[in-house]
Write a protein that holds these residues in place. Structure first.
Motif, short mmCIF file in Angstrom:
data_model
loop_
_atom_site.label_atom_id
_atom_site.label_comp_id
_atom_site.label_asym_id
_atom_site.label_seq_id
_atom_site.Cartn_x
_atom_site.Cartn_y
_atom_site.Cartn_z
N GLY A 1 0.81 -1.21 0.00
CA GLY A 1 0.00 0.00 0.00
C GLY A 1 0.84 1.26 0.00
O GLY A 1 2.06 1.23 0.12
N MET B 1 0.94 -2.32 7.32
CA MET B 1 0.95 -1.92 8.73
C MET B 1 -0.39 -2.25 9.39
O MET B 1 -0.42 -2.67 10.56
CB MET B 1 1.26 -0.43 8.88
N SER B 2 -1.47 -2.10 8.66
CA SER B 2 -2.79 -2.43 9.20
C SER B 2 -2.93 -3.93 9.43
O SER B 2 -3.45 -4.37 10.47
CB SER B 2 -3.89 -1.97 8.26
N ILE B 3 -2.47 -4.72 8.48
CA ILE B 3 -2.52 -6.18 8.63
C ILE B 3 -1.68 -6.59 9.83
O ILE B 3 -2.11 -7.39 10.67
CB ILE B 3 -2.03 -6.88 7.34
N ARG B 4 -0.47 -6.05 9.93
CA ARG B 4 0.41 -6.37 11.07
C ARG B 4 -0.22 -5.98 12.39
O ARG B 4 -0.11 -6.70 13.38
CB ARG B 4 1.76 -5.67 10.90
N SER B 5 -0.87 -4.83 12.42
CA SER B 5 -1.51 -4.35 13.64
C SER B 5 -2.63 -5.29 14.08
O SER B 5 -2.74 -5.64 15.27
CB SER B 5 -2.05 -2.95 13.41
N LEU B 6 -3.48 -5.70 13.16
CA LEU B 6 -4.56 -6.63 13.49
C LEU B 6 -4.02 -7.97 13.96
O LEU B 6 -4.50 -8.53 14.95
CB LEU B 6 -5.48 -6.83 12.28
N LYS C 1 0.82 1.55 4.38
CA LYS C 1 -0.34 1.60 5.27
C LYS C 1 -1.11 0.27 5.34
O LYS C 1 -1.59 -0.10 6.40
CB LYS C 1 -1.28 2.72 4.85
N ILE C 2 -1.23 -0.44 4.23
CA ILE C 2 -1.99 -1.69 4.23
C ILE C 2 -1.27 -2.76 5.04
O ILE C 2 -1.86 -3.41 5.90
CB ILE C 2 -2.30 -2.16 2.80
#
Length: 110
Positions: free
Chosen positions: A80, A87-92, A84-85
């Protein structure tokens, strides 16, 4: 999908079998297998060639690593803009794993 994510976050699985397609015969804990399935579902929904996506999970004493392999053209879709994408996957994933006192990293390989 929302039910599955909530199950990961609040810990509702206890299955102990390897969900990977590599035929390695490794034993993965149920929650790690669920997280791997979640990452696979999200990544395949993002890319243009979902049939060429492969997910490999390795467990170590420190935690687990989920490694994503795909076509070079699809790496940008997974990462992303400004990362950003991914990082979002890693965060979840790390949030869901943290609830079960585990460490899980997500990496995109070339």
């Amino acid at each position: 999908m929302f039910k599955k994510l909530m199950g990961l976050i609040f810990g509702s699985s206890s299955d102990k079998s390897c969900g990977c397609t590599c035929g390695c015969g490794k034993e993965l804990s149920g929650s790690i297998r669920d997280l791997e399935g979640f990452v696979e579902y999200v990544v395949k929904a993002l890319v243009d060639y979902p049939e060429e996506v492969s997910i490999e999970t390795t467990e170590t004493s420190e935690g687990a690593a989920i490694k994503i392999r795909c076509r070079k053209e699809d790496i940008g879709k997974i990462v992303g803009k400004r990362g950003k994408i991914i990082m979002s996957i890693r965060s979840l994933v790390s949030g869901a794993a943290g609830r079960q006192h585990k460490r899980v990293s997500v990496d995109v390989l070339d």
